[in-house]
Write a protein that holds these residues in place. Structure first.
Motif, mmCIF file in Angstrom:
data_model
loop_
_atom_site.group_PDB
_atom_site.id
_atom_site.type_symbol
_atom_site.label_atom_id
_atom_site.label_comp_id
_atom_site.label_asym_id
_atom_site.label_seq_id
_atom_site.Cartn_x
_atom_site.Cartn_y
_atom_site.Cartn_z
ATOM 1 N N PRO A 1 -24.209 17.712 25.526
ATOM 2 C CA PRO A 1 -23.279 18.729 25.011
ATOM 3 C C PRO A 1 -23.819 19.450 23.780
ATOM 4 C CG PRO A 1 -22.486 16.518 24.473
ATOM 5 C CD PRO A 1 -23.703 16.342 25.336
ATOM 6 N N ARG A 2 -24.843 18.875 23.138
ATOM 7 C CA ARG A 2 -25.402 19.522 21.942
ATOM 8 C C ARG A 2 -26.247 20.720 22.317
ATOM 9 N NH1 ARG A 2 -27.512 13.608 20.489
ATOM 10 N NH2 ARG A 2 -28.059 13.969 22.672
ATOM 11 N N THR A 3 -26.977 20.579 23.436
ATOM 12 C CA THR A 3 -27.855 21.673 23.857
ATOM 13 C C THR A 3 -27.276 22.427 25.051
ATOM 14 O OG1 THR A 3 -28.965 20.151 25.358
ATOM 15 C CG2 THR A 3 -29.914 20.395 23.154
ATOM 16 N N GLN A 4 -26.196 21.895 25.627
ATOM 17 C CA GLN A 4 -25.600 22.452 26.853
ATOM 18 C C GLN A 4 -26.647 22.555 27.966
ATOM 19 O OE1 GLN A 4 -22.615 22.787 27.821
ATOM 20 N NE2 GLN A 4 -21.246 23.671 26.303
ATOM 21 N N LYS A 5 -27.394 21.452 28.125
ATOM 22 C CA LYS A 5 -28.397 21.383 29.196
ATOM 23 C C LYS A 5 -28.366 19.990 29.799
ATOM 24 C CE LYS A 5 -31.848 24.758 27.881
ATOM 25 N NZ LYS A 5 -31.525 25.192 26.513
ATOM 26 N N ALA A 6 -28.810 19.896 31.053
ATOM 27 C CA ALA A 6 -28.892 18.574 31.678
ATOM 28 C C ALA A 6 -30.082 17.815 31.110
ATOM 29 C CB ALA A 6 -29.029 18.716 33.189
ATOM 30 N N ALA A 7 -29.872 16.544 30.762
ATOM 31 C CA ALA A 7 -30.994 15.692 30.354
ATOM 32 C C ALA A 7 -31.664 15.150 31.610
ATOM 33 C CB ALA A 7 -30.498 14.557 29.473
ATOM 34 N N TRP A 8 -30.872 14.812 32.608
ATOM 35 C CA TRP A 8 -31.385 14.439 33.936
ATOM 36 C C TRP A 8 -30.295 14.625 34.967
ATOM 37 C CZ3 TRP A 8 -28.551 10.358 35.853
ATOM 38 C CH2 TRP A 8 -28.039 9.405 34.936
ATOM 39 N N LYS A 9 -30.729 14.657 36.251
ATOM 40 C CA LYS A 9 -29.804 14.812 37.375
ATOM 41 C C LYS A 9 -30.291 13.943 38.513
ATOM 42 C CE LYS A 9 -28.946 19.747 36.865
ATOM 43 N NZ LYS A 9 -28.822 20.997 37.576
ATOM 44 N N ILE A 10 -29.355 13.381 39.260
ATOM 45 C CA ILE A 10 -29.730 12.613 40.441
ATOM 46 C C ILE A 10 -28.886 13.098 41.598
ATOM 47 C CG2 ILE A 10 -29.571 10.335 41.530
ATOM 48 C CD1 ILE A 10 -30.130 9.163 38.803
ATOM 49 N N GLU A 11 -29.537 13.436 42.684
ATOM 50 C CA GLU A 11 -28.761 13.816 43.851
ATOM 51 C C GLU A 11 -28.240 12.543 44.516
ATOM 52 O OE1 GLU A 11 -30.350 16.956 46.269
ATOM 53 O OE2 GLU A 11 -29.079 16.323 47.947
ATOM 54 N N THR A 12 -26.918 12.464 44.676
ATOM 55 C CA THR A 12 -26.309 11.297 45.297
ATOM 56 C C THR A 12 -25.837 11.702 46.689
ATOM 57 O OG1 THR A 12 -24.315 11.869 44.044
ATOM 58 C CG2 THR A 12 -25.683 10.127 43.156
ATOM 59 N N ARG A 13 -25.474 10.740 47.514
ATOM 60 C CA ARG A 13 -25.172 11.070 48.913
ATOM 61 C C ARG A 13 -23.698 11.389 49.103
ATOM 62 N NH1 ARG A 13 -27.653 6.420 52.333
ATOM 63 N NH2 ARG A 13 -27.759 7.955 53.988
ATOM 64 N N GLY A 14 -23.402 12.265 50.044
ATOM 65 C CA GLY A 14 -22.010 12.563 50.365
ATOM 66 C C GLY A 14 -21.346 13.430 49.312
ATOM 67 N N ILE A 15 -20.033 13.619 49.466
ATOM 68 C CA ILE A 15 -19.332 14.423 48.461
ATOM 69 C C ILE A 15 -18.132 13.695 47.874
ATOM 70 C CG2 ILE A 15 -20.053 16.629 49.491
ATOM 71 C CD1 ILE A 15 -17.016 16.895 50.324
ATOM 72 N N SER A 16 -18.035 12.413 48.120
ATOM 73 C CA SER A 16 -16.848 11.749 47.569
ATOM 74 C C SER A 16 -17.217 10.448 46.865
ATOM 75 C CB SER A 16 -15.822 11.503 48.671
ATOM 76 O OG SER A 16 -16.458 11.244 49.897
ATOM 77 N N ASN A 17 -17.939 10.559 45.768
ATOM 78 C CA ASN A 17 -18.365 9.381 45.029
ATOM 79 C C ASN A 17 -17.419 9.072 43.876
ATOM 80 O OD1 ASN A 17 -20.588 8.936 46.710
ATOM 81 N ND2 ASN A 17 -21.689 10.576 45.681
ATOM 82 N N GLY A 18 -17.659 7.920 43.249
ATOM 83 C CA GLY A 18 -16.740 7.450 42.214
ATOM 84 C C GLY A 18 -17.039 8.020 40.837
ATOM 85 N N GLY A 19 -16.177 7.665 39.892
ATOM 86 C CA GLY A 19 -16.370 8.044 38.499
ATOM 87 C C GLY A 19 -17.440 7.165 37.871
ATOM 88 N N THR A 20 -17.788 7.423 36.624
ATOM 89 C CA THR A 20 -18.886 6.701 35.989
ATOM 90 C C THR A 20 -18.418 5.839 34.821
ATOM 91 O OG1 THR A 20 -19.429 8.438 34.398
ATOM 92 C CG2 THR A 20 -20.464 8.602 36.569
ATOM 93 N N GLN B 1 -19.377 -1.052 52.341
ATOM 94 C CA GLN B 1 -18.333 -0.065 52.626
ATOM 95 C C GLN B 1 -18.226 0.851 51.397
ATOM 96 O OE1 GLN B 1 -14.282 -1.203 52.487
ATOM 97 N NE2 GLN B 1 -14.600 -2.946 51.154
ATOM 98 N N ALA B 2 -17.464 1.932 51.532
ATOM 99 C CA ALA B 2 -17.384 2.919 50.452
ATOM 100 C C ALA B 2 -16.937 2.288 49.127
ATOM 101 C CB ALA B 2 -16.414 4.023 50.839
ATOM 102 N N VAL B 3 -17.573 2.736 48.048
ATOM 103 C CA VAL B 3 -17.196 2.260 46.710
ATOM 104 C C VAL B 3 -16.905 3.489 45.865
ATOM 105 C CG1 VAL B 3 -17.777 0.724 44.815
ATOM 106 C CG2 VAL B 3 -18.969 0.493 46.988
ATOM 107 N N THR B 4 -15.650 3.863 45.807
ATOM 108 C CA THR B 4 -15.340 5.071 45.045
ATOM 109 C C THR B 4 -14.345 4.790 43.927
ATOM 110 O OG1 THR B 4 -13.729 5.651 46.714
ATOM 111 C CG2 THR B 4 -15.884 6.658 46.913
ATOM 112 N N GLY B 5 -14.182 3.510 43.599
ATOM 113 C CA GLY B 5 -13.368 3.147 42.434
ATOM 114 C C GLY B 5 -14.129 3.468 41.158
ATOM 115 N N VAL B 6 -13.466 3.293 40.033
ATOM 116 C CA VAL B 6 -14.069 3.630 38.743
ATOM 117 C C VAL B 6 -14.402 2.326 38.012
ATOM 118 C CG1 VAL B 6 -13.772 4.954 36.642
ATOM 119 C CG2 VAL B 6 -12.570 5.662 38.723
#
Ligand code: HEC
Length: 695
Positions: A474-493, A528-533
């Protein structure tokens, strides 16, 4: 000094838990503001700051290889996309339709279960199909909202009901979000504007008694009718000017259905408000105003509920770009000076740094693929919109989709790395109001129809989009890193001081990444799917990670093939609470293999194309749970594989009965024989299409 008090407390916890599981620690403003003590996870985002961050370091980038399953517990609930709490060695979990559980964190033993009976009490509200995403804790009590709109207080030690209060003032509303507690007040919002002409508001109740303290409405009501002393003035002075005089008839929307942040430094509460009712701006507000306080961050005085400031992320929203996502508190350097800020990534795809004191925009940049606006103007704080985005010239395809670039799955913020870890989606959707009846909006309550847009029920293909875990600075408003994850319904971090970021995925894997570099350090196959937080806490000096697994639910679970490809099956897969610790080696209980569901072959049923076509429109009532194109994403059984649809009688019998209501299947006693037959032919047609394609 402080430390000794804590050690004393820890000791009583140990003795009292063995006797009765009554929490000895007092969860109050002090504990919820304490960023340094990581033993408890006593609020949705752990502390008031909503950082989803644990300061614990036993599990870290060097030891995480030793992380294993300590225990798991299978629960009889529908939905597991929820954030647990952990207080004094007890995990509290509200899952499904607000069924609350207390579980011993060391052994995984169930201490008590409280069924709010909200599926049974919800009536038509059950059709909205969310279930609850979390709960709150305060002074020996657990607080949870319900699909039918109640707010409950349960005694944490026993699971007995202390009080309950109905929080809803009109039909069309329901609750899916977690309450927040501060200053002895429990704050709760509600949802529903996607489906009904409702008006958003939040209510604060006394945590001890359930007595209402204040209520704040997010959008203006009928002009000239005074209905709420707390919000009337701000609505009249500021918001009403941005609406037409008759717009109140649509309700307006602005639901606070997910994020609310209490700021202990300024004694304020920030609301993340939702989109309008209906979504279509031309129908909602023909005179075309900004429609405050939709899609905004609104700051209130936490004691009185009085308005202080607002910042609108999407003026005149027409795409369901809610601002109802996390508002994380931080103090970060801006031009060399520390500033108290809110870190906010709403559905519209920008990442905002907002001054908490003044509500002024500090900066905003695109967090991912965004085509509806070019940028946010630094001076006016308004988005600079691209052309034809308001579908005035027909259908337009935009990024992000109405699902948002970032929606409710929580972001986390590590003060150690200074990064925000955000689950994002790169998916486009078409927006159009062609063929929509533009005379007064006639919604089907609790059904995703006629939000003023052309509604579709077609399948969402496997490759419809992708998801990306973004570590944003948020200080530079740029990504420090990115990872492409699978699908479109993943969990929170979850971020931890052990230089780790945890996230569960729809493909069945839980990952721990290095918080500074994004290196994938640990993977667990949940089957099985893990989309809990995920959350983290410690008991007797041992650090744990807890999260839920189970079929996808909520709107994100219903997305047809893009979710169905992972093969998690609502019928057979367990709803499982999993807890991890270092050197633990408990095997997972047997888990049915994931497999894409095969439709049932039924050549004896001759599909009538006309009936099937009409059924496609009627199917809008089923799409939230059974999936677009009748391809279930995991939330509910795949109807193409159901033997009940082989006869009109058995299908009609089930729809009109309340036999499966407690399992999350609403009663549809308002469907005619003809509509039921249309639905049956539609689903059978979809089944045949899939079977033919496979041959
Ligand atoms: C709010 C979510 C939701 C909505 C909306 C919904 N269902 Fe369901 N439905 C479920 C769930 C969950 C189950 C599984 C219940 C159980 O565990 O037995 C189910 C089960 C069923 C079954 C039984 C399948 C079988 O073989 O046992 C049928 C048939 C069915 N639904 C049809 C429909 C139709 C048709 C619609 C639309 C008119 C609809 N449902 C709307 C959630 C939903």
């Amino acid at each position: 000094m402080r430390k000794n008090i804590w050690m004393g407390l820890a000791l009583c916890v140990w003795t009292s838990v063995t006797l009765a599981a009554a929490p000895a620690v007092t969860v109050d403003n002090k504990l919820l503001a304490d960023e340094a003590d990581g033993r408890n996870w006593a609020a949705y985002g752990r502390t008031f700051g909503e950082g989803h961050y644990s300061p614990l370091t036993q599990i870290n980038d060097k030891t995480v290889q030793r992380l294993g399953l300590a225990w798991s517990l299978d629960l009889d609930v529908t939905n597991m996309q929820t954030t647990p709490l952990a207080v004094d060695g007890v995990v509290y979990l509200a899952a499904g339709y607000s069924i609350v559980h207390a579980v011993d964190a060391r052994s995984g033993k169930l201490l008590w279960r409280y069924d709010s009976k909200s599926a049974e009490k919800a009536g038509k509200a059950l059709r909205a199909g969310w279930g609850v995403r979390g709960l709150a804790f305060w002074d020996g009590h657990v607080f949870v909202g319900t699909q039918d709109g109640r707010l409950l207080s349960l005694v944490a030690g026993t699971g007995k009901l202390a009080w309950e209060v109905q929080t809803l003032n009109q039909e069309g509303l329901f609750i899916s979000g977690a309450p927040r507690v501060f200053n002895g007040l429990v704050l709760i919002g509600n949802a529903g504007s996607d489906f009904a002409p409702v008006r958003g508001y939040v209510t604060a109740y006394d945590a001890k008694t359930g007595k209402q303290a204040w209520r704040f409405f997010v959008v203006p009501g009928k002009p000239g009718v005074a209905d709420n002393a707390v919000s009337d003035k701000a609505l009249a002075d500021i918001a009403a000017r941005t609406w037409g005089k008759d717009d109140w008839q649509h309700g307006g929307g602005g639901q606070v259905w997910n994020a609310m942040t209490y700021d202990p430094e300024l004694n304020r509460v920030y609301l993340g408000t939702g989109s309008g009712a209906p979504w279509n701006w031309k129908l909602r507000s023909p005179e075309k105003g900004d429609n405050l306080f939709l899609a905004s961050v609104v700051a209130l005085d936490a004691t009185t509920g009085q308005y202080l400031w607002h910042y609108q992320t999407t003026p005149g929203d027409a795409w369901d770009y809610d601002s109802a996502t996390d508002m994380t508190l931080a103090t970060i350097p801006v031009n060399g000076k520390p500033r108290k800020v809110i870190l906010h990534a709403p559905k519209n795809g920008f990442f905002y740094v907002i001054d908490r004191e003044s509500g002024k925009l500090i900066s905003a940049e695109k967090l991912g693929k965004v085509t509806w606006a070019d940028r946010v103007d630094a001076v006016t704080g308004r988005p600079v919109e691209s052309g034809n985005i308001r579908y005035e010239k027909g259908e337009v395809n935009l990024y992000p989709s109405f699902l948002g670039l970032h929606a409710w799955p929580p972001q986390s913020y590590s003060p150690r790395t200074g990064l925000v870890y955000i689950p994002t989606l790169e998916v486009a959707s078409g927006f159009s109001d062609e063929g929509v009846d533009k005379s007064p909006w006639k919604p089907l309550l609790y059904t995703p129809s006629y939000s003023g847009l052309t509604a579709g029920t077609t399948d969402v293909p496997e490759e419809a989009g992708k998801s990306i875990l973004v570590a944003w600075d948020p200080r530079t408003q740029k990504a420090a890193w990115k990872i492409e994850t699978r699908g479109i319904s993943n969990g929170g971090t979850l971020a931890t001081a052990g230089n780790l970021v945890f996230q569960g995925h729809a493909d069945g894997k839980v990952h721990a990444y290095a918080a500074d570099t994004g290196r994938d350090l640990w993977t667990f196959a949940a089957g099985q799917a893990v989309t809990g937080v995920p959350i983290s806490y410690s008991v007797d000096g041992k650090q744990y990670i807890t999260l839920t697994a189970g079929p996808l639910t909520g709107v994100a679970g219903g997305f047809g093939s893009v979710s169905a490809q992972w093969g998690t099956n609502a019928r057979i897969h367990p709803r499982r609470l999993m807890t991890f610790a270092l050197d633990a080696k408990t095997p997972l209980p047997a888990t049915p293999l994931t497999a894409r569901i095969k439709p049932l072959a039924a050549p004896q049923i001759k599909v009538d194309a006309k009936l099937a076509e009409a059924g496609g429109a009627a199917y809008i009532r089923c799409v939230t749970c059974h999936g677009p194109g009748a391809v279930a994403g995991g939330a509910a059984p795949d109807l193409r594989a159901s033997a009940l649809l082989l006869s009109h009688e058995s299908f009609a019998g089930l729809l009109r009965s309340n036999a499966l209501v407690s399992k999350g299947m609403p009663q549809f006693d308002d469907l005619s024989d003809q509509q039921i037959e249309q639905l049956r032919h539609y689903v059978r047609q979809k089944a045949n299409e899939t079977l033919a394609a496979k041959r």
